[in-house]
Structure formats: C-alpha cells, structure tokens
Design an enzyme around this catalytic site. Structure first.
Site, mmCIF file in Angstrom:
data_model
loop_
_atom_site.group_PDB
_atom_site.id
_atom_site.type_symbol
_atom_site.label_atom_id
_atom_site.label_comp_id
_atom_site.label_asym_id
_atom_site.label_seq_id
_atom_site.Cartn_x
_atom_site.Cartn_y
_atom_site.Cartn_z
ATOM 1 N N ARG A 81 -2.350 -9.550 -32.180
ATOM 2 C CA ARG A 81 -1.079 -10.233 -32.426
ATOM 3 C C ARG A 81 -1.109 -11.649 -31.842
ATOM 4 O O ARG A 81 -0.606 -12.589 -32.450
ATOM 5 C CB ARG A 81 0.079 -9.413 -31.843
ATOM 6 C CG ARG A 81 1.439 -9.926 -32.275
ATOM 7 C CD ARG A 81 2.535 -8.943 -31.937
ATOM 8 N NE ARG A 81 2.699 -8.778 -30.502
ATOM 9 C CZ ARG A 81 3.500 -7.867 -29.942
ATOM 10 N NH1 ARG A 81 4.195 -7.026 -30.698
ATOM 11 N NH2 ARG A 81 3.592 -7.762 -28.631
ATOM 12 N N LYS A 184 4.935 -14.388 -31.503
ATOM 13 C CA LYS A 184 5.562 -14.311 -30.183
ATOM 14 C C LYS A 184 5.441 -15.681 -29.515
ATOM 15 O O LYS A 184 4.636 -15.877 -28.615
ATOM 16 C CB LYS A 184 4.900 -13.195 -29.365
ATOM 17 C CG LYS A 184 5.908 -12.289 -28.650
ATOM 18 C CD LYS A 184 5.261 -11.039 -28.101
ATOM 19 C CE LYS A 184 6.123 -10.341 -27.086
ATOM 20 N NZ LYS A 184 7.233 -9.575 -27.662
ATOM 21 N N GLU A 220 16.320 -7.742 -36.660
ATOM 22 C CA GLU A 220 15.921 -7.169 -35.370
ATOM 23 C C GLU A 220 17.104 -7.078 -34.441
ATOM 24 O O GLU A 220 18.145 -7.691 -34.680
ATOM 25 C CB GLU A 220 14.916 -8.090 -34.675
ATOM 26 C CG GLU A 220 13.532 -8.012 -35.190
ATOM 27 C CD GLU A 220 12.555 -8.617 -34.201
ATOM 28 O OE1 GLU A 220 12.120 -7.905 -33.278
ATOM 29 O OE2 GLU A 220 12.213 -9.795 -34.354
HETATM 30 C C1 PLP Z 1 7.861 -8.377 -28.093
HETATM 31 C C2 PLP Z 1 8.913 -8.215 -29.103
HETATM 32 C C3 PLP Z 1 9.182 -6.990 -29.735
HETATM 33 C C4 PLP Z 1 8.543 -5.694 -29.301
HETATM 34 O O1 PLP Z 1 7.166 -5.646 -29.491
HETATM 35 P P1 PLP Z 1 6.313 -4.544 -28.733
HETATM 36 O O2 PLP Z 1 4.900 -4.869 -29.109
HETATM 37 O O3 PLP Z 1 6.726 -3.228 -29.211
HETATM 38 O O4 PLP Z 1 6.579 -4.731 -27.276
HETATM 39 C C5 PLP Z 1 10.097 -6.954 -30.764
HETATM 40 N N1 PLP Z 1 10.771 -8.062 -31.149
HETATM 41 C C6 PLP Z 1 10.567 -9.252 -30.545
HETATM 42 C C7 PLP Z 1 11.344 -10.430 -31.026
HETATM 43 C C8 PLP Z 1 9.636 -9.355 -29.512
HETATM 44 O O5 PLP Z 1 9.458 -10.525 -28.908
#
Ligand code: PLP
Length: 341
Positions: A81, A184, A220
């Site tokens: 990722r 991210k 989300e």
């Molecule tokens: C990090 C994050 C998640 C969750 O991801 P995981 O890999 O399950 O920890 C979901 N949405 C956003 C916006 C994030 O930054």
C-alpha cells in the site's frame, strides 16, 4: 526486561520508546538502514513535505501473543500500500524487503514496550515517508527519508467490544473521486479534521463521508472502512476515494472462510436501512460496531443495535481476526509473521 508500565491506562498518544529506524533516499537510491535513539528529525524549513504535503504513512501493530511470541500482521500488505501511495504522489517505492526489515528491526529493538497480552494493548508501528528536498517552487522532492517508529497504544475498547453512533456529514469531503483518497497521504487527514471535530462536538464517535461527486453512496467513516451485513452477506463500498483497508480485506476473506457471501460495490445511503449489522473497520479497533448512523440533513436515523451490543456476525468476525493476530487460531492464509520468539 518488559517495561513495568500501566498498559491499561494507555491512550492513542505517543509514549517514548528507545529506538526508531531510518533509511534515506538520495541520488535515486536507498541507503543503509540506520538505528536512531533520537525522536527528533533535522529537517530543512523549506522541505517539500512541510509545505506541499509530499508525505505518506502506514499503520500496523505488533501483538504479544499468549504463546510468548511477538507477531506482526500482514506487513507485506502495508508495504504494497505504501508503494501504491508512492506511485500516487511521486515518491520512490520502499521495496517490500526493506519495509519488512525496518519494521522487524523497530519492533525487536523496542520489544520491551510490547504490552502484555492480557492488557489488550499493543505496539503500534508507524512507517513514515517524506520528501525532504529544500525547494520553494512546487515540484516533487528528490530526497526522501523513510522512518519506522513504534509506540504502545491502549486497547480500543476500554469497556469491552461495544457499538457506537456515527453521523453523516455532507458539508465537507475528505477526498475527491480522482484525488488522493485511496492513498495514505497526510493531506487527506488535514482535510478531515473539521468534519471530525463537528462529529465529536455533536457526540458521535466519528463522521461518515458520502461520495464527493453525487453524495449518493457511502464512502468511509472517519479513518475506517465501512461494512454492512445482511442475508449472510458482507457488503463493503467500492469507490475510488476510499483508502483500501487491510483490516477490511482480511474481514472479507474471513467472511468467505465462514461461508458468507462478500460484495464490494457502490452502497447507496438508503441501503443502510436494510442492514442487520454495520461496522467501521481498521487496524486501531479491528471492528468498531455501529449502533446507529444519523443523517441530520434528512432527519433519518439508521439503527443497527438498540442496546449498544455488537451483532452476532460482527462479533464472530472480530473474534476470528483477533485470534489470528494473536496466534490463537490457525493462520491459514499466512498473514502473521513472528518477529520475536
Ligand atoms: C488507515 C486507514 C484505514 C484503515 O486501514 P487498515 O489497513 O485497516 O488499518 C481506513 N481508512 C482510512 C482513511 C485510513 O487512513
């Protein structure tokens, strides 16, 4: 010697640990891994990451397991990722091998800070990649530093696994359909702070985002993915503006393993009224079950749990995933890696 700290009182703040691990990228290549005991960075004030947001992070955890070992969950997925994020905002890819070596080193060097199994607390691992070139005009950095630090964090559910209320916010978007929502990157979280603070002020645990273009579909909830359950089916939104959660990916696999159907598709807001259970998922909580979602603009309340108790399927998925993370249940997909023990 394991640190004699009160693990039960930890929050999600920052507790100092002994070491962090760093690797610098310059002249088109990654250097040697450095072990560092300084929590501060020396950064030029004109560093591109500070002004133009060329900054990305990851989040994963190390678990002290009942068998005495310390395990890390799916770090190859976090590496992949971060590489996707790197391609998204023109940063060099951190090779999976380098990522895993640095995460493993950071955990091993700070293993005394991994909380006890009984406490429910864990060691949070934060990889950070930033563009450090000093340059005032907007362009991509040439130099980068990749840092992995760790800090113990408390259990997400202090009073036990429970359901919480969420609120749909239409006045602010976290990310655009062709923007950076699927990466991210730091800027996405700056964009979410106002909506998050409004949700908190109104007494909700987190804000819910709809798709930015039509405001018709679920995106989300805060920094967590959404799922709904109905007719033995796990349903989660497909969208170009949500962050692909590794927890969600794992829950989809577990749902399949226990004989459920899985659908990843656009989820219209009104469909919320048809779900038997709903939850938010991410590394911090695994699953945060949703008691109800308020839509303040329409006055509709979508209720999933009347008594604040998580539903049976959410509970089952949660228990399976935690049992795999703690090495209690057979790791049939090879998700965990033993880093100590
Ligand atoms: C990090 C994050 C998640 C969750 O991801 P995981 O890999 O399950 O920890 C979901 N949405 C956003 C916006 C994030 O930054």
């Amino acid at each position: 010697m394991m640190k004699d700290l009160d693990w039960s009182n930890l929050s999600f703040g920052y507790l100092p640990t002994d070491y962090n691990v760093r690797c610098y990228y310059c002249n088109g290549k990654w250097g040697e891994i450095e072990i560092c005991s300084d929590a501060y960075l020396k950064l030029h004030m004109a560093a591109i990451c500070l002004h133009y947001g060329q900054a990305a992070f990851e989040g994963l955890k190390a678990y002290r397991c009942p068998d005495g070992r310390i395990r890390v969950f799916r770090m190859d997925e976090n590496a992949a990722r971060l590489q996707a994020t790197g391609r998204g905002i023109l940063m060099p890819e951190v090779p999976t091998e380098l990522f895993e070596e640095m995460v493993t080193k950071a955990v091993r060097l700070n293993q005394d800070y991994v909380p006890t199994y009984e406490s429910g607390a864990t060691l949070y691992i934060r990889p950070l990649l930033i563009g450090t070139t000093a340059h005032v005009g907007i362009r991509s950095s040439e130099d980068f530093v990749f840092i992995v630090f760790v800090t113990p964090v408390g259990p997400y559910f202090k009073g036990g696994f429970a359901a919480n209320p969420y609120v749909i916010i239409r006045d602010y978007d976290r990310s655009a359909p062709l923007g950076t929502g699927m990466y991210k990157v730091g800027g996405n979280y700056a964009a979410s702070l106002r909506a998050n603070s409004i949700a908190h002020e109104k007494g909700y645990v987190s804000e819910f985002y709809l798709d930015a273009k039509e405001k018709k579909y679920i995106d989300e909830c805060g920094a967590a993915n959404f799922f709904g359950i109905k007719d033995n089916t796990y349903i989660t939104p497909k969208s170009t503006s949500i962050l692909p959660s590794i927890t969600n990916k794992s829950l989809m696999q577990i749902a399949t393993d226990i004989g459920m159907n899985v659908e990843c598709r656009p989820v219209p807001v009104e469909e919320l009224s048809t779900f038997e259970e709903a939850g938010a998922c991410g590394t911090a909580a695994v699953i945060s079950p949703i008691s109800y979602i308020d839509d303040l603009d329409t006055g509709v309340r979508y209720t999933f749990s009347k008594d604040g108790k998580p539903g049976p399927i959410s509970t089952k998925l949660y228990n399976h995933l935690c049992a795999i993370q703690y090495g209690i249940e057979e790791d049939r997909h090879g998700w965990t890696k033993i880093v100590v023990g």
